[in-house]
Design an enzyme around this catalytic site. Structure first.
Site, short mmCIF file in Angstrom:
data_model
loop_
_atom_site.label_atom_id
_atom_site.label_comp_id
_atom_site.label_asym_id
_atom_site.label_seq_id
_atom_site.Cartn_x
_atom_site.Cartn_y
_atom_site.Cartn_z
N LYS A 140 0.85 -1.19 0.00
CA LYS A 140 0.00 0.00 0.00
C LYS A 140 0.89 1.25 0.00
O LYS A 140 2.04 1.14 0.44
CB LYS A 140 -0.92 0.00 1.22
CG LYS A 140 -0.17 0.00 2.56
CD LYS A 140 -0.60 1.09 3.47
CE LYS A 140 0.50 1.53 4.37
NZ LYS A 140 0.21 2.26 5.53
N GLU A 208 -0.77 5.86 18.02
CA GLU A 208 0.55 5.35 18.44
C GLU A 208 1.41 6.48 18.99
O GLU A 208 1.18 7.66 18.69
CB GLU A 208 1.24 4.63 17.28
CG GLU A 208 1.40 5.47 16.04
CD GLU A 208 1.95 4.69 14.86
OE1 GLU A 208 2.29 3.51 14.99
OE2 GLU A 208 2.06 5.31 13.78
N ASP A 227 -2.48 6.99 4.95
CA ASP A 227 -1.57 5.96 5.48
C ASP A 227 -2.31 4.91 6.30
O ASP A 227 -1.98 3.73 6.23
CB ASP A 227 -0.49 6.63 6.35
CG ASP A 227 0.53 5.63 6.86
OD1 ASP A 227 1.01 4.83 6.03
OD2 ASP A 227 0.86 5.64 8.06
N HIS A 232 -5.61 0.33 6.16
CA HIS A 232 -5.71 -0.62 7.28
C HIS A 232 -7.06 -0.58 8.00
O HIS A 232 -7.69 -1.60 8.25
CB HIS A 232 -4.62 -0.34 8.31
CG HIS A 232 -3.23 -0.39 7.75
ND1 HIS A 232 -2.81 -1.38 6.90
CD2 HIS A 232 -2.16 0.43 7.93
CE1 HIS A 232 -1.54 -1.17 6.59
NE2 HIS A 232 -1.13 -0.07 7.18
N LYS A 336 -0.43 9.95 15.27
CA LYS A 336 0.97 9.74 15.69
C LYS A 336 1.26 10.66 16.88
O LYS A 336 0.61 11.68 17.05
CB LYS A 336 1.91 10.12 14.54
CG LYS A 336 2.01 9.07 13.45
CD LYS A 336 3.14 9.40 12.51
CE LYS A 336 3.29 8.38 11.41
NZ LYS A 336 3.63 7.02 11.89
P1 NDP Z 1 12.06 2.99 0.64
O1 NDP Z 1 11.84 4.44 0.50
O2 NDP Z 1 13.02 2.50 1.68
O3 NDP Z 1 12.44 2.45 -0.82
C1 NDP Z 1 12.70 1.10 -1.13
C2 NDP Z 1 13.71 0.99 -2.24
O4 NDP Z 1 13.17 1.41 -3.46
C3 NDP Z 1 14.92 1.86 -2.05
O5 NDP Z 1 15.83 1.25 -1.17
C4 NDP Z 1 15.47 2.02 -3.46
O6 NDP Z 1 16.44 1.02 -3.71
C5 NDP Z 1 14.24 1.74 -4.34
N1 NDP Z 1 13.88 2.95 -5.10
C6 NDP Z 1 13.66 4.18 -4.59
N2 NDP Z 1 13.36 5.05 -5.58
C7 NDP Z 1 13.42 4.34 -6.73
C8 NDP Z 1 13.23 4.69 -8.09
N3 NDP Z 1 12.91 5.92 -8.47
N4 NDP Z 1 13.35 3.72 -9.02
C9 NDP Z 1 13.67 2.46 -8.66
N5 NDP Z 1 13.87 2.08 -7.38
C10 NDP Z 1 13.75 3.01 -6.43
O7 NDP Z 1 10.64 2.32 0.86
P2 NDP Z 1 10.17 1.31 1.98
O8 NDP Z 1 11.04 0.13 1.97
O9 NDP Z 1 9.95 2.05 3.23
O10 NDP Z 1 8.70 0.92 1.46
C11 NDP Z 1 8.48 0.17 0.27
C12 NDP Z 1 6.98 0.00 0.07
O11 NDP Z 1 6.43 -0.65 1.20
C13 NDP Z 1 6.21 1.32 -0.05
O12 NDP Z 1 5.13 1.13 -0.93
C14 NDP Z 1 5.67 1.55 1.35
O13 NDP Z 1 4.51 2.32 1.35
C15 NDP Z 1 5.39 0.12 1.76
N6 NDP Z 1 5.39 -0.08 3.22
C16 NDP Z 1 6.49 0.26 3.95
C17 NDP Z 1 6.50 0.07 5.31
C18 NDP Z 1 7.69 0.43 6.12
O14 NDP Z 1 7.60 0.37 7.37
N7 NDP Z 1 8.84 0.78 5.51
C19 NDP Z 1 5.32 -0.50 6.02
C20 NDP Z 1 4.24 -0.86 5.14
C21 NDP Z 1 4.28 -0.65 3.79
P3 NDP Z 1 17.70 1.30 -4.68
O15 NDP Z 1 18.11 2.71 -4.47
O16 NDP Z 1 18.70 0.29 -4.24
O17 NDP Z 1 17.15 1.04 -6.03
#
Ligand code: NDP
Length: 465
Positions: A140, A208, A227, A232, A336
């Site tokens: 999401k 939270e 969010d 959720h 939050k």
């Molecule tokens: P991040 O912001 O940490 O991004 C994840 C990875 O995506 C980065 O490490 C990067 O890897 C890659 N990325 C970023 N921008 C680009 C781009 N323009 N093109 C290609 N790759 C890209 O996100 P999260 O891990 O926090 O979240 C990922 C998903 O999960 C989202 O949809 C978020 O809403 C969802 N989510 C996250 C939660 C959390 O607690 N983190 C909880 C629930 C859902 P690299 O630079 O190596 O390519």
């Protein structure tokens, strides 16, 4: 053993992968249920990202994550040994083909990527031939409004059939919420009173203590409404208010929850919060202290654009317009930096039509609480008091639910690797959730609902009830 051969994680360097996905897989691998742990056996965990990473670096990240989630050292080391990492930009067709060229067996493509990037990758995937049975797992938020969610659904439908699509919402696996299914549908006590005749109102709350925690990049563009409420909390509502499904499978269960959301709209009865067309409230935290921890004002957090007016506390009231629940306000709220965490569903029952004369004291409202954290059930009801047998007092029956063996993401991955989407969000439901919040989003954008403020570490704005 799972038919899935490779778990491809796009966004392998991200927060979700490190904090939730790999530990979730670890809890599955460490499960005492052989059928569950077998789902992760022999799996190739193929990480991918634009940043370079050596295979050894990735393998040690995988091993650490698996152990953190509960996998035994040997099992984690063995799975990590087969893990692989391919650097590449998933939005680039040649790179994506190269990444997918390393896949063996049926792949799960897990999009641990920012939502805007997911849409671009789906566009590219449409031009690539995928192995038969490919499963897509999408986080999401799914789209950014009803139209974009519908457009994304149409694109995905051209790539794989719906039952191979897992739109993840880990709240659907909440043990107490699922525990309600047994209480309602396998018992005689709750179900006869589970309706508007007996229930006055329902509150679904997820407050939270955590503040932004460095997640401005995502959160400042989303806010509490998108969010938490749009995803959720509406999923929780769909289970609370569902009709008994014929069976707990991906069709019957999801048909029942989808019906609830189809019937849900912002409250149109007597004003519950205040008299706008979209009964809702929003607020943002200012500097304060929680448990000795000082939080800066939300607008001073790194990466926040104050002009966006992003709310950190959102509340909206909806009605589930079904025969069972028409006329009952359901309040959804999440905030939050709130003083005390309150993460639960409260079902408030109506006062009885008649109480015998001679039973004295204040009416004790009956309330059933489904706790999410902590995982408890509580039932408040009236009893006769200790000293005066005819004076009403309150008693609470409480039971704690045993902590599940799988983490929330272990449960998510169990469904994904087993190819069972029962506890994931169906395409039409993702669109309905956007439809429900649209009037509220529009009222907020046009300034019809003021943005209130509250001190971090308080219970919310002082003039909110
Ligand atoms: P991040 O912001 O940490 O991004 C994840 C990875 O995506 C980065 O490490 C990067 O890897 C890659 N990325 C970023 N921008 C680009 C781009 N323009 N093109 C290609 N790759 C890209 O996100 P999260 O891990 O926090 O979240 C990922 C998903 O999960 C989202 O949809 C978020 O809403 C969802 N989510 C996250 C939660 C959390 O607690 N983190 C909880 C629930 C859902 P690299 O630079 O190596 O390519």
């Amino acid at each position: 053993m799972s038919d899935v051969g490779t778990l491809v994680i796009f966004g392998a360097s991200g927060d979700l992968t490190k904090r939730l996905l790999l530990p979730g897989l670890g809890s599955l691998l460490g499960s005492s249920d052989d059928r569950e742990s077998a789902l992760a056996d022999d799996l190739v965990i193929l990480g991918s990202g634009r940043s370079e990473k050596s295979t050894d670096e990735w393998r040690s990240a995988v091993r650490e994550g698996l152990v953190e989630g509960g996998a035994g050292d040997d099992a984690a080391a063995s799975l990590a040994q087969h893990a692989d990492y391919v650097a590449g930009d998933p939005t680039d067709k040649a790179d994506l083909e190269r990444i997918l060229g390393s896949v063996t067996g049926i792949p799960v493509l897990y999009f641990a990527l920012p939502p805007s990037v997911v849409t671009d990758v789906i566009d590219v995937l449409a031009d690539i031939e995928l192995p038969k049975g490919t499963i897509l797992a999408l986080e999401k938020p799914f789209g950014s409004d009803t139209r974009s969610a519908a457009a994304l659904n149409r694109k995905i439908a051209k790539i794989v059939p719906e039952h191979q699509v897992h739109r993840i919402d880990h709240f659907l696996g909440e043990p107490t919420v699922l525990g309600l299914l047994g209480m309602r549908f396998a018992g005689r006590i709750l179900e006869p009173v589970w309706n508007a005749e007996n229930i006055e109102r329902v509150e679904i709350v997820y407050d939270e203590q955590l503040g932004l925690e460095g997640r401005a990049g995502y959160y400042d563009g989303a806010g509490a409404l998108v969010d938490m409420l749009q995803s959720h909390l509406l999923q929780l509502l769909s289970i609370i208010a569902m009709e008994p499904p014929i069976s707990i499978d991906e069709d019957d269960f999801r048909n029942s929850t989808a019906q609830v959301l189809k019937a849900t709209r912002v409250w149109t009865g007597e004003p519950v919060l205040h008299s706008t067309d979209a009964p809702s409230r929003r607020a943002r935290y200012t500097a304060g202290t929680i448990d000795g921890r000082t939080l800066p004002s939300y607008v001073d957090e790194e990466g926040v654009d104050p002009s966006r007016e992003t709310e950190t506390l959102a509340e909206m009231v909806v009605e589930v317009n079904t025969r069972r629940f028409a006329g009952v306000p359901f309040t959804l709220r999440s905030g939050k930096a709130i003083a005390e965490p309150r993460r639960q569903i409260e079902v408030h029952f109506r006062a009885p039509a008649f109480v015998p004369h001679g039973l004295t004291g204040k009416r004790v409202p009956e309330r059933f609480v489904i706790g999410i954290h902590p995982q408890v059930f509580e039932l408040d009801f009236a009893v006769n008091g200790e000293k005066d047998p005819f004076h009403l007092d309150r008693a609470t029956l409480e039971t704690e639910v045993a902590s599940p063996e799988l983490t929330q993401y272990g449960e998510v991955l169990r469904g994904v690797l087993a190819g069972d989407p029962t506890l994931s969000v169906r395409g039409d439901v993702a669109e309905q959730c956007w439809r429900i919040v649209t009037p509220v989003l529009e009222a907020w954008r046009s300034g019809d609902v003021p943005l209130d403020s509250y001190r971090a570490g308080s219970h919310g704005p002082t003039d909110w009830r």
